[in-house]
Scaffold this motif. Structure first.
Motif, PDB file in Angstrom:
ATOM      1  N   PHE A  59       0.835  -1.198   0.000  1.00 36.38           N
ATOM      2  CA  PHE A  59       0.000   0.000   0.000  1.00 36.38           C
ATOM      3  C   PHE A  59       0.875   1.256   0.000  1.00 36.38           C
ATOM      4  O   PHE A  59       0.618   2.206  -0.754  1.00 36.38           O
ATOM      5  CB  PHE A  59      -0.924  -0.026   1.226  1.00 36.38           C
ATOM      6  N   THR A  60       1.909   1.262   0.811  1.00 33.83           N
ATOM      7  CA  THR A  60       2.800   2.423   0.914  1.00 33.83           C
ATOM      8  C   THR A  60       3.534   2.683  -0.395  1.00 33.83           C
ATOM      9  O   THR A  60       3.705   3.840  -0.799  1.00 33.83           O
ATOM     10  CB  THR A  60       3.804   2.233   2.064  1.00 33.83           C
ATOM     11  N   TRP A  93       2.419   2.023  -3.433  1.00 29.34           N
ATOM     12  CA  TRP A  93       1.473   2.613  -4.385  1.00 29.34           C
ATOM     13  C   TRP A  93       1.106   4.048  -4.028  1.00 29.34           C
ATOM     14  O   TRP A  93       1.032   4.917  -4.902  1.00 29.34           O
ATOM     15  CB  TRP A  93       0.215   1.759  -4.517  1.00 29.34           C
ATOM     16  N   ILE A  94       0.883   4.332  -2.753  1.00 32.13           N
ATOM     17  CA  ILE A  94       0.532   5.692  -2.340  1.00 32.13           C
ATOM     18  C   ILE A  94       1.692   6.645  -2.602  1.00 32.13           C
ATOM     19  O   ILE A  94       1.498   7.757  -3.111  1.00 32.13           O
ATOM     20  CB  ILE A  94       0.119   5.719  -0.842  1.00 32.13           C
ATOM     21  N   THR A  95       2.901   6.213  -2.271  1.00 29.90           N
ATOM     22  CA  THR A  95       4.071   7.063  -2.499  1.00 29.90           C
ATOM     23  C   THR A  95       4.277   7.309  -3.993  1.00 29.90           C
ATOM     24  O   THR A  95       4.590   8.417  -4.406  1.00 29.90           O
ATOM     25  CB  THR A  95       5.332   6.437  -1.869  1.00 29.90           C
TER      26      THR A  95
END
Length: 138
Positions: free
Chosen positions: A76-77, A79-81
């Motif tokens: 998740f991190t 993709w968000i970054t």
């Protein structure tokens, strides 16, 4: 060593680092000399397009890295970054709002570090080995 170069996290971290170097070098290579000679000429299109080449490479690196990562938080991190980094690059091109360039640099560095973390700690055969390591660090 050869197998390390084919890992998506290595490629993603390398692409993020090269993008960061590219962004930092731009003012020194093009703008500073151009401003002294022709009063603020823009950087060439081919140089600006490198931003998008790095973004495309990092997209596929993250896509592949999330397939092999054992930690859902890291997936998740990543993709968000990447999304934040992509939006910063778009904003740099089109100038929607003012965002300090240091924020974009920080996002690129964060993306590279997350790739390296995923490469070193999240390539496990089960979820518990990576989750335990991640919880110990934070």
């Amino acid at each position: 060593m050869k197998s390390l170069l084919y890992k998506p996290d290595t490629i993603g971290s390398l692409a993020s680092t090269l993008c960061l170097i590219h962004c930092i070098a731009t003012p020194f290579i093009f703008i500073t000399p151009a401003c002294t000679l022709t009063c603020c000429a823009d950087t060439p299109i081919w140089w600006q397009s490198l931003d998008y080449i790095f973004i495309i490479i990092s997209f596929f690196a993250i896509y592949r890295a999330t397939k092999t990562s054992s930690n859902e938080t890291i997936k998740f991190t990543l993709w968000i970054t990447w999304l934040i980094f992509f939006l910063c690059i778009l904003n740099k091109t089109f100038g929607f709002i003012f965002i300090d360039k240091n924020f974009t640099y920080g996002t690129g560095i964060t993306l590279a570090v997350i790739h390296l973390y995923n490469l070193n700690y999240c390539q496990c055969s089960n979820e518990s080995c990576c989750t335990k390591t991640f919880q110990n660090i934070s």
